[in-house]
Design a protein around this motif. Structure first.
Motif, PDB file in Angstrom:
ATOM      1  N   ILE A  75       0.864  -1.173   0.000  1.00 38.45           N
ATOM      2  CA  ILE A  75       0.000   0.000   0.000  1.00 38.45           C
ATOM      3  C   ILE A  75       0.903   1.226   0.000  1.00 38.45           C
ATOM      4  O   ILE A  75       1.648   1.466   0.944  1.00 38.45           O
ATOM      5  N   GLY A  76       0.844   2.005  -1.086  1.00 31.35           N
ATOM      6  CA  GLY A  76       1.705   3.174  -1.220  1.00 31.35           C
ATOM      7  C   GLY A  76       2.399   3.162  -2.563  1.00 31.35           C
ATOM      8  O   GLY A  76       2.541   2.106  -3.199  1.00 31.35           O
ATOM      9  N   GLY A  77       2.858   4.340  -3.009  1.00 31.20           N
ATOM     10  CA  GLY A  77       3.462   4.431  -4.323  1.00 31.20           C
ATOM     11  C   GLY A  77       4.742   5.226  -4.380  1.00 31.20           C
ATOM     12  O   GLY A  77       5.187   5.591  -5.469  1.00 31.20           O
ATOM     13  N   GLY A  78       5.353   5.498  -3.222  1.00 32.47           N
ATOM     14  CA  GLY A  78       6.572   6.294  -3.191  1.00 32.47           C
ATOM     15  C   GLY A  78       7.821   5.463  -3.416  1.00 32.47           C
ATOM     16  O   GLY A  78       7.770   4.342  -3.933  1.00 32.47           O
ATOM     17  N   VAL A  79       8.960   6.007  -3.012  1.00 27.62           N
ATOM     18  CA  VAL A  79      10.243   5.353  -3.257  1.00 27.62           C
ATOM     19  C   VAL A  79      10.315   4.005  -2.553  1.00 27.62           C
ATOM     20  O   VAL A  79      10.759   3.005  -3.136  1.00 27.62           O
ATOM     21  N   VAL A  80       9.899   3.936  -1.285  1.00 33.93           N
ATOM     22  CA  VAL A  80       9.956   2.666  -0.560  1.00 33.93           C
ATOM     23  C   VAL A  80       9.096   1.620  -1.265  1.00 33.93           C
ATOM     24  O   VAL A  80       9.521   0.472  -1.458  1.00 33.93           O
TER      25      VAL A  80
ATOM     26  N   ALA B  80       8.940  -3.219  -4.257  1.00 34.64           N
ATOM     27  CA  ALA B  80       8.310  -3.967  -5.344  1.00 34.64           C
ATOM     28  C   ALA B  80       9.375  -4.520  -6.278  1.00 34.64           C
ATOM     29  O   ALA B  80       9.299  -5.675  -6.722  1.00 34.64           O
ATOM     30  N   THR B  81      10.402  -3.716  -6.561  1.00 29.63           N
ATOM     31  CA  THR B  81      11.501  -4.151  -7.414  1.00 29.63           C
ATOM     32  C   THR B  81      12.243  -5.324  -6.793  1.00 29.63           C
ATOM     33  O   THR B  81      12.528  -6.329  -7.462  1.00 29.63           O
ATOM     34  N   ALA B  82      12.566  -5.210  -5.509  1.00 23.90           N
ATOM     35  CA  ALA B  82      13.334  -6.257  -4.826  1.00 23.90           C
ATOM     36  C   ALA B  82      12.547  -7.564  -4.742  1.00 23.90           C
ATOM     37  O   ALA B  82      13.046  -8.634  -5.128  1.00 23.90           O
ATOM     38  N   PHE B  83      11.322  -7.508  -4.249  1.00 20.93           N
ATOM     39  CA  PHE B  83      10.574  -8.745  -4.011  1.00 20.93           C
ATOM     40  C   PHE B  83      10.140  -9.406  -5.314  1.00 20.93           C
ATOM     41  O   PHE B  83      10.044 -10.640  -5.385  1.00 20.93           O
ATOM     42  N   ALA B  84       9.903  -8.612  -6.361  1.00 21.95           N
ATOM     43  CA  ALA B  84       9.612  -9.221  -7.662  1.00 21.95           C
ATOM     44  C   ALA B  84      10.816 -10.026  -8.131  1.00 21.95           C
ATOM     45  O   ALA B  84      10.659 -11.123  -8.691  1.00 21.95           O
ATOM     46  N   ALA B  85      12.020  -9.504  -7.889  1.00 24.29           N
ATOM     47  CA  ALA B  85      13.233 -10.232  -8.266  1.00 24.29           C
ATOM     48  C   ALA B  85      13.406 -11.502  -7.441  1.00 24.29           C
ATOM     49  O   ALA B  85      14.007 -12.474  -7.915  1.00 24.29           O
ATOM     50  N   PHE B  86      12.870 -11.516  -6.226  1.00 29.50           N
ATOM     51  CA  PHE B  86      12.965 -12.709  -5.373  1.00 29.50           C
ATOM     52  C   PHE B  86      11.947 -13.780  -5.754  1.00 29.50           C
ATOM     53  O   PHE B  86      11.945 -14.873  -5.181  1.00 29.50           O
ATOM     54  N   GLY B  87      11.051 -13.468  -6.682  1.00 31.87           N
ATOM     55  CA  GLY B  87      10.033 -14.429  -7.095  1.00 31.87           C
ATOM     56  C   GLY B  87       8.689 -14.236  -6.434  1.00 31.87           C
ATOM     57  O   GLY B  87       7.772 -15.036  -6.641  1.00 31.87           O
ATOM     58  N   THR B  88       8.539 -13.191  -5.644  1.00 36.13           N
ATOM     59  CA  THR B  88       7.271 -12.897  -4.974  1.00 36.13           C
ATOM     60  C   THR B  88       6.286 -12.270  -5.963  1.00 36.13           C
ATOM     61  O   THR B  88       6.671 -11.433  -6.782  1.00 36.13           O
ATOM     62  N   GLN B  89       5.016 -12.658  -5.874  1.00 35.59           N
ATOM     63  CA  GLN B  89       3.979 -12.000  -6.664  1.00 35.59           C
ATOM     64  C   GLN B  89       3.592 -10.711  -5.945  1.00 35.59           C
ATOM     65  O   GLN B  89       3.079 -10.741  -4.827  1.00 35.59           O
ATOM     66  N   VAL B  90       3.866  -9.578  -6.564  1.00 36.00           N
ATOM     67  CA  VAL B  90       3.710  -8.276  -5.915  1.00 36.00           C
ATOM     68  C   VAL B  90       2.564  -7.499  -6.551  1.00 36.00           C
ATOM     69  O   VAL B  90       2.437  -7.446  -7.782  1.00 36.00           O
ATOM     70  N   THR B  91       1.752  -6.885  -5.695  1.00 36.48           N
ATOM     71  CA  THR B  91       0.718  -5.953  -6.148  1.00 36.48           C
ATOM     72  C   THR B  91       0.915  -4.637  -5.415  1.00 36.48           C
ATOM     73  O   THR B  91       1.045  -4.620  -4.187  1.00 36.48           O
ATOM     74  N   VAL B  92       0.980  -3.538  -6.163  1.00 39.27           N
ATOM     75  CA  VAL B  92       1.128  -2.207  -5.575  1.00 39.27           C
ATOM     76  C   VAL B  92      -0.198  -1.471  -5.702  1.00 39.27           C
ATOM     77  O   VAL B  92      -0.774  -1.392  -6.796  1.00 39.27           O
ATOM     78  N   ILE B  93      -0.679  -0.945  -4.566  1.00 36.26           N
ATOM     79  CA  ILE B  93      -1.944  -0.214  -4.527  1.00 36.26           C
ATOM     80  C   ILE B  93      -1.631   1.207  -4.067  1.00 36.26           C
ATOM     81  O   ILE B  93      -1.217   1.421  -2.922  1.00 36.26           O
ATOM     82  N   ALA B  94      -1.786   2.189  -4.952  1.00 35.03           N
ATOM     83  CA  ALA B  94      -1.395   3.564  -4.633  1.00 35.03           C
ATOM     84  C   ALA B  94      -2.531   4.530  -4.927  1.00 35.03           C
ATOM     85  O   ALA B  94      -3.230   4.402  -5.940  1.00 35.03           O
ATOM     86  N   ARG B  95      -2.671   5.524  -4.052  1.00 36.54           N
ATOM     87  CA  ARG B  95      -3.729   6.514  -4.225  1.00 36.54           C
ATOM     88  C   ARG B  95      -3.484   7.393  -5.445  1.00 36.54           C
ATOM     89  O   ARG B  95      -4.422   7.913  -6.038  1.00 36.54           O
ATOM     90  N   GLY B  96      -2.229   7.589  -5.800  1.00 30.10           N
ATOM     91  CA  GLY B  96      -1.885   8.422  -6.954  1.00 30.10           C
ATOM     92  C   GLY B  96      -1.014   7.654  -7.914  1.00 30.10           C
ATOM     93  O   GLY B  96      -1.143   6.443  -8.085  1.00 30.10           O
ATOM     94  N   ASP B  97      -0.089   8.375  -8.555  1.00 28.47           N
ATOM     95  CA  ASP B  97       0.872   7.749  -9.452  1.00 28.47           C
ATOM     96  C   ASP B  97       1.964   7.045  -8.658  1.00 28.47           C
ATOM     97  O   ASP B  97       2.180   7.322  -7.472  1.00 28.47           O
TER      98      ASP B  97
END
Length: 494
Positions: A184-189, A194-211
């Motif tokens: 939950i969130g769309g900033g740098v963290v 998202a970049t790190a865990f996707a590389a680890f093989g985790t299925q990642v979903t990002v939910i952000a109020r803005g861009d």
């Protein structure tokens, strides 16, 4: 044990992260005595839960991608990312969450350390409740510096706290990688994890109020979003979270648009909140739980002895900016203690003016986003007659050598009235190393006609500076005379 002791120092620093350490070190170098009060690990957030572990997690996947993007090296890469080895390397960078090395450094630097929870208890006074239950009152001859940092903000979303969400601390100190992760969130963290865990093989979903990376230039946001999608990350942007449900096998994040995202874990990355709630601000008439205002010497207005440095003042929540503030603060405290009259005008080398317009930042995503100063939109909103100059990084010879099919973009934002750069953004592999040149140009207010004489070595990615200046000069009355006479330099020339 409940014994009260009283000790006196020239400077008392509340908080022992990188900021607190630098304040104390500079003050001691200036001839003062200093003590740091810290209830966690000396070295703080950056050393154990933020900068160092997060970049350690991101570096191994980035190195693997880099090898796979260069013919010859790509053929030599036969295996996948070893996640256990990545986590072990992360552990080395956090010293396995031991601060023995930092404690030894402080001792060698002449800085005292007191373990415990400190609170302001009066003018130039801090009361510490130590781990053994005793009470220690510290009095400061000259100054108290608050450097307590910030915590991850947990928004008021129905069911979120009950779901025991991860914060950035949990994500960077992970021991077992989850199969799925909702962020939950769309900033740098959010983007970095998202970049790190996707590389680890985790299925990642990002939910952000803005861009995604909403404060960045639009082209930077788009390139990072496209890259994450190509790695299998689902992005639900401009989407509010309605509630979080916690079950036996994980969580379900429901959005206001009706989406339901199931995941083993949920990570909250929605910003930071000041760590100022329980440090005794009310005893000196200040409001707990808010960012602490300061002047450019980091002194709290209305107090000749109180300073707030780093995240807690809300000026620029970045480790390097906090350390920059800390160096200024320690020097100013020492100067004032030694009888030097300090004003912003007379003390230009020791005020935190860079916090206003020249803050560099890197998102270590794939691709990296490195920026400093103002975006075009921010410059126009601030009233500048601004112009953006763009260039494709992949057209630079050094970039095409750096990686096959290098993709990236550079932008400099120019104040047309002064012919100086007021902002720069680079997007692409390894562009973080381009950033300091831009920072120097902006802080130094180097005129564009002087930058022509800062010749970049060939063939390096830094040749982007020449290409940006050429692009600017082709359409500008400010271009150098030798361009009018005819240049042998062209966008793709050697």
């Amino acid at each position: 044990m409940d014994t009260t002791l009283i000790e006196e120092y020239d400077l008392v620093v509340l908080g022992g992260g990188a900021v607190g350490e630098n304040i104390a070190d500079r003050a001691v170098r200036g001839g003062l005595t200093a003590v740091i009060v810290e209830h966690e690990l000396l070295g703080g957030e950056c050393s154990y839960w933020a900068c160092m572990p997060s970049k350690a997690l991101l570096r191994s996947p980035a190195a693997l991608r880099a090898a796979r993007n260069v013919a010859g090296a790509a053929e030599a890469v036969t295996g996948d990312l070893d996640v256990a080895a990545v986590l072990a390397r992360r552990d080395r960078f956090t010293s396995n969450w031991s601060d023995d090395g930092q404690v030894a450094w402080a001792r060698g630097a002449g800085i005292d350390l007191i373990r415990g929870h400190g609170r302001l208890s009066g003018i130039r006074e801090v009361t510490v409740r130590t781990a053994d239950g005793s009470t220690l009152v510290l009095t400061a001859r000259h100054a108290v510096a608050i450097a307590t940092g910030s915590d991850a903000a947990i928004p008021d979303i129905d069911g979120l706290r009950e779901a025991k969400p991860w914060t950035s601390r949990d994500a960077t100190s992970v021991r077992e990688v989850p199969g799925s992760l909702a962020i939950i969130g769309g900033g740098v963290v959010a983007a970095e994890m998202a970049t790190a865990f996707a590389a680890f093989g985790t299925q990642v979903t990002v939910i952000a109020r803005g861009d995604l990376l909403s404060g960045a230039e639009p082209f930077a946001r788009e390139r990072v979003a496209d890259s994450l999608r190509s790695q299998g990350v689902e992005l639900l942007l401009h989407t509010d979270t309605a509630r979080v449900l916690h079950g036996e096998h994980g969580v379900t994040v429901e959005t206001v648009t009706g989406d339901a995202v199931g995941a083993e874990r949920v990570l909250v990355a929605t910003g930071r909140t000041p760590r100022s709630t329980d440090i005794g601000l009310e005893t000196v008439g200040l409001t707990p739980g808010v960012w602490i205002d300061t002047d450019d010497t980091l002194r709290v207005p209305g107090f000749d002895w109180l300073y707030a440095v780093g995240d807690v003042n809300g000026r620029a929540l970045l480790t390097h900016q906090g350390k920059y503030q800390a160096r200024a603060t320690g020097d100013v405290i020492a100067a004032r203690a030694n009888g030097t009259t300090v004003s912003d005008a007379a003390w230009g080398a020791h005020v935190a003016t860079a916090d206003h317009a020249a803050v560099p930042q890197v998102a270590f995503t794939d691709p990296e986003v490195a920026s400093v100063g103002l975006t075009l939109a921010a410059a126009e909103a601030a009233g500048y007659r601004a112009r953006a100059v763009d260039y494709e990084l992949g057209w630079v010879a050094g970039a095409s050598l750096h990686a096959d099919d290098y993709r990236g973009q550079a932008r400099m934002v120019v104040d047309e009235d002064r012919s100086v750069i007021i902002g720069a953004t680079f997007v692409g592999p390894d562009v973080a190393e381009l950033l300091h040149a831009a920072t120097t140009a902006i802080v130094g207010e180097v005129p564009l006609d002087r930058l022509w004489h800062a010749v970049p070595a060939y063939p390096t990615v830094s040749e982007i500076w020449l290409r940006l200046l050429e692009t600017y000069g082709r359409d500008s009355a400010a271009r150098p005379d030798w361009i009018e006479r005819g240049s042998d330099l062209h966008p793709i020339a050697a």
